[in-house]
Enzyme design. Sequence first.
Site, PDB file in Angstrom:
ATOM      1  N   HIS A   1      -1.851   2.193  -8.530  1.00 39.65           N
ATOM      2  CA  HIS A   1      -2.738   1.550  -9.495  1.00 39.65           C
ATOM      3  C   HIS A   1      -2.826   2.361 -10.777  1.00 39.65           C
ATOM      4  O   HIS A   1      -2.506   3.547 -10.795  1.00 39.65           O
ATOM      5  CB  HIS A   1      -4.138   1.386  -8.902  1.00 39.65           C
TER       6      HIS A   1
ATOM      7  N   HIS B   1       0.807  -1.222   0.000  1.00 31.43           N
ATOM      8  CA  HIS B   1       0.000   0.000   0.000  1.00 31.43           C
ATOM      9  C   HIS B   1       0.843   1.277   0.000  1.00 31.43           C
ATOM     10  O   HIS B   1       0.479   2.280  -0.614  1.00 31.43           O
ATOM     11  CB  HIS B   1      -0.926  -0.013   1.219  1.00 31.43           C
TER      12      HIS B   1
HETATM   13 ZN    ZN Z   1      -3.907  -0.341  -0.195  1.00 28.52          ZN
END
Ligand code: ZN
Length: 327
Positions: A147, A93
């Site tokens: 992303h 993350h």
């Molecule tokens: Zn994440």
Amino acid sequence: MESRKLVMELRWDPILGEWVMVSNIRSFRPWQPTTFCPFCPGTEETGYGWEALIVENKYPMLIEEPPEPTKHRFYKTQKAYGKCYVVIETPLHDIDDLSDLSEKQIAYVINLIIEKQKEIMNKEFAEYFLWFRNKGREIGVSLTHPHSQIYVLPFTPIKILREIENAKNYWKENNSCIFCKIIEIEKEDGIRLLLENRDWIAFMPFYAHWPFEIHIYPKRHLQLLTELTQSEVDLLAQILKYSLCGLKRMFSKPMPYVMVLHQAPLKASHPYYHLHIEIYGFLRDEGKLKYAAGMETGGGNFTYDAVPEENASKLRAKINECVNGVK
Ligand code: ZN
Ligand code: ZN
Ligand code: FE
């Protein structure tokens, strides 16, 4: 209260001659709490045991079975056939950007995208495969987990149509590819070159629109992502990593940017086209964001408050720091 209807459709702008994608799906699906990351491992969609993952976008503009579009006595509409995906580039993350991943991991992500393109390219609705990456809160990216996105479109984007038109005209007049010509010219001029490896070249265009714009071309004349060899994928990962690393180092805060893959449409053959990647870095100076404002949004032409050759030289210095491992 009157019951609202899900609208997902394409509306044709008859004045500019281009499609607008309309979708109110967001208002039908609950907004997620900000404390929860939907792209981390272990959610309903993501599960465990992956290095990178492509999942369906929860708020798509296009779907495989779209509702009937509005029927209008004058205006033209079309069903919003297509697919919207999210490419989760790492399970970690707290990674800031694609450039913080290893070359191997970036190549893994590119391979995943290539597989997705192969899987979907023969579907009837799939006219175009657009891979893009939005980076930075400054440009409205709320989910920070690394992303990018894929839109499988039932039409070819307007910018690609313009490129095709000009590439075709150049081919007719010169019997050669305008992109290959630009590679030759950029190598000769040298002053806008940013980085080069065996298979790829990165430069700031002579005609850059955005302050820190990077175009990355494969040296081989090819049209589709699916045509890349494994070694071309590996070297694309390398040139992307260092180009984006340099961009990130330009100012004290990481550069907000948009990256997009320009390739040929999936249907028919387009031998005069040459795949490439474009990256638009939006800061023109420390803390100063360049907006597409009156001239750009209103008129469609860009103003550039500097000289591309000078910005290229600054960016090249930062990219070289990354290549040489300067902390
Ligand atoms: Zn994440
Ligand atoms: Zn070419
Ligand atoms: Fe392009």
